[in-house]
Design a protein around this motif. Structure first.
Motif, PDB file in Angstrom:
ATOM      1  N   LEU A  59       0.836  -1.203   0.000  1.00  0.00           N
ATOM      2  CA  LEU A  59       0.000   0.000   0.000  1.00  0.00           C
ATOM      3  C   LEU A  59       0.870   1.253   0.000  1.00  0.00           C
ATOM      4  O   LEU A  59       0.636   2.186  -0.784  1.00  0.00           O
ATOM      5  N   LYS A  60       1.884   1.286   0.840  1.00  0.00           N
ATOM      6  CA  LYS A  60       2.772   2.454   0.916  1.00  0.00           C
ATOM      7  C   LYS A  60       3.558   2.664  -0.370  1.00  0.00           C
ATOM      8  O   LYS A  60       3.722   3.782  -0.837  1.00  0.00           O
ATOM      9  N   GLU A  61       4.043   1.569  -0.955  1.00  0.00           N
ATOM     10  CA  GLU A  61       4.899   1.675  -2.129  1.00  0.00           C
ATOM     11  C   GLU A  61       4.135   1.837  -3.438  1.00  0.00           C
ATOM     12  O   GLU A  61       4.577   2.531  -4.338  1.00  0.00           O
ATOM     13  N   LYS A  62       2.976   1.168  -3.572  1.00  0.00           N
ATOM     14  CA  LYS A  62       2.282   1.126  -4.861  1.00  0.00           C
ATOM     15  C   LYS A  62       0.893   1.746  -4.846  1.00  0.00           C
ATOM     16  O   LYS A  62       0.280   1.908  -5.897  1.00  0.00           O
ATOM     17  N   GLY A  63       0.355   2.031  -3.650  1.00  0.00           N
ATOM     18  CA  GLY A  63      -0.968   2.653  -3.567  1.00  0.00           C
ATOM     19  C   GLY A  63      -2.122   1.719  -3.867  1.00  0.00           C
ATOM     20  O   GLY A  63      -3.199   2.157  -4.230  1.00  0.00           O
ATOM     21  N   ILE A  64      -1.916   0.425  -3.716  1.00  0.00           N
ATOM     22  CA  ILE A  64      -2.958  -0.555  -3.966  1.00  0.00           C
ATOM     23  C   ILE A  64      -3.235  -1.303  -2.657  1.00  0.00           C
ATOM     24  O   ILE A  64      -2.305  -1.690  -1.958  1.00  0.00           O
ATOM     25  N   ILE A  65      -4.498  -1.481  -2.338  1.00  0.00           N
ATOM     26  CA  ILE A  65      -4.876  -2.212  -1.132  1.00  0.00           C
ATOM     27  C   ILE A  65      -5.129  -3.667  -1.528  1.00  0.00           C
ATOM     28  O   ILE A  65      -6.009  -3.949  -2.334  1.00  0.00           O
ATOM     29  N   LEU A  66      -4.344  -4.557  -0.951  1.00  0.00           N
ATOM     30  CA  LEU A  66      -4.521  -5.997  -1.157  1.00  0.00           C
ATOM     31  C   LEU A  66      -4.973  -6.573   0.176  1.00  0.00           C
ATOM     32  O   LEU A  66      -4.201  -6.634   1.123  1.00  0.00           O
ATOM     33  N   ARG A  67      -6.239  -6.946   0.252  1.00  0.00           N
ATOM     34  CA  ARG A  67      -6.805  -7.384   1.526  1.00  0.00           C
ATOM     35  C   ARG A  67      -6.520  -8.854   1.812  1.00  0.00           C
ATOM     36  O   ARG A  67      -5.855  -9.185   2.763  1.00  0.00           O
ATOM     37  N   LYS A  68      -7.120  -9.717   1.016  1.00  0.00           N
ATOM     38  CA  LYS A  68      -6.942 -11.144   1.254  1.00  0.00           C
ATOM     39  C   LYS A  68      -7.264 -11.932   0.002  1.00  0.00           C
ATOM     40  O   LYS A  68      -7.862 -11.421  -0.938  1.00  0.00           O
ATOM     41  N   ASP A 106      -9.167 -10.241  -2.971  1.00  0.00           N
ATOM     42  CA  ASP A 106      -9.962  -9.098  -2.524  1.00  0.00           C
ATOM     43  C   ASP A 106      -8.997  -7.916  -2.430  1.00  0.00           C
ATOM     44  O   ASP A 106      -7.985  -7.990  -1.725  1.00  0.00           O
ATOM     45  N   LEU A 107      -9.267  -6.865  -3.169  1.00  0.00           N
ATOM     46  CA  LEU A 107      -8.346  -5.744  -3.257  1.00  0.00           C
ATOM     47  C   LEU A 107      -9.112  -4.442  -3.435  1.00  0.00           C
ATOM     48  O   LEU A 107     -10.344  -4.438  -3.521  1.00  0.00           O
ATOM     49  N   GLU A 108      -8.382  -3.348  -3.512  1.00  0.00           N
ATOM     50  CA  GLU A 108      -8.970  -2.052  -3.829  1.00  0.00           C
ATOM     51  C   GLU A 108      -7.972  -1.299  -4.694  1.00  0.00           C
ATOM     52  O   GLU A 108      -6.934  -0.861  -4.230  1.00  0.00           O
ATOM     53  N   LEU A 109      -8.307  -1.211  -5.983  1.00  0.00           N
ATOM     54  CA  LEU A 109      -7.440  -0.566  -6.957  1.00  0.00           C
ATOM     55  C   LEU A 109      -8.269   0.452  -7.734  1.00  0.00           C
ATOM     56  O   LEU A 109      -9.073   0.076  -8.594  1.00  0.00           O
ATOM     57  N   PRO A 110      -8.107   1.738  -7.426  1.00  0.00           N
ATOM     58  CA  PRO A 110      -8.928   2.767  -8.081  1.00  0.00           C
ATOM     59  C   PRO A 110      -8.418   3.123  -9.482  1.00  0.00           C
ATOM     60  O   PRO A 110      -7.287   2.842  -9.844  1.00  0.00           O
ATOM     61  N   GLY A 111      -9.306   3.744 -10.263  1.00  0.00           N
ATOM     62  CA  GLY A 111      -8.939   4.267 -11.573  1.00  0.00           C
ATOM     63  C   GLY A 111      -8.782   3.230 -12.663  1.00  0.00           C
ATOM     64  O   GLY A 111      -8.102   3.471 -13.659  1.00  0.00           O
ATOM     65  N   VAL A 112      -9.421   2.089 -12.526  1.00  0.00           N
ATOM     66  CA  VAL A 112      -9.261   0.993 -13.493  1.00  0.00           C
ATOM     67  C   VAL A 112     -10.024   1.299 -14.780  1.00  0.00           C
ATOM     68  O   VAL A 112     -11.158   1.762 -14.754  1.00  0.00           O
TER      69      VAL A 112
END
Length: 163
Positions: A59-68, A106-112
């Motif tokens: 998240l800190k390095e790439k700005g993508i939330i990878l949950r599980k 399960d993730l959160e990647l905006p702007g797709v």
């Protein structure tokens, strides 16, 4: 088979000597060894929650939330020489590898705005303006998904390998 008296006596001495050596620590301490009773405290169960490894660092390095996920879809560096799942988002592409014919992330990647599959068909859940939409991406295809000209920002929230 007959054993001589001397052999029987020697065996008895060895067995006796081993018994003394084994119990010597208990005699030295003046007590007998005991096994502790755990009482009412039971050991906790090991429960796998399928949390994505190093998610905070990513998240800190790439700005993508990878949950599980189930471990069959993993974020990797984009490499044109290998067959990867590619998620197009803004000026950055995110690449994943599928290690099985089924997988879940399960993730959160905006702007797709685009999703490319290679070896396996995919399903992707996207959210835009509070509405959820599932997009099917056939094997070896690129599908426009989400943001485009005059389209609301779209966030990829789930990725599944389906075959």
């Amino acid at each position: 088979m007959k054993f001589s008296r001397a052999r029987k006596a020697m065996t008895a001495v060895l067995i006796g000597g081993l018994a003394v050596l084994i119990s010597a620590p208990a005699w030295a301490s003046g007590s007998t060894p005991t096994v502790e009773d755990p009482g009412d405290e039971a050991l906790p169960f090991a429960i796998e929650e399928f949390q994505y490894p190093n998610a905070e660092k990513i998240l800190k390095e790439k700005g993508i939330i990878l949950r599980k996920g189930d471990g069959h879809i993993m974020l990797v560096g984009c490499d044109s020489s290998t067959k990867q799942i590619k998620i197009m988002s803004g000026a950055v592409d995110y690449c994943f590898t599928a290690t099985s014919s089924v997988g879940y992330l399960d993730l959160e990647l905006p702007g797709v705005f685009g999703i490319r599959s290679y070896d396996h068909p995919l399903q992707a859940d996207l959210i835009a303006e509070g509405m959820k939409k599932t997009v099917t991406v056939p094997k070896n295809q690129l599908v426009g998904a989400g943001e485009g000209v005059q389209q609301p920002q779209t966030t990829l929230v789930e990725l599944r390998v389906t075959g």
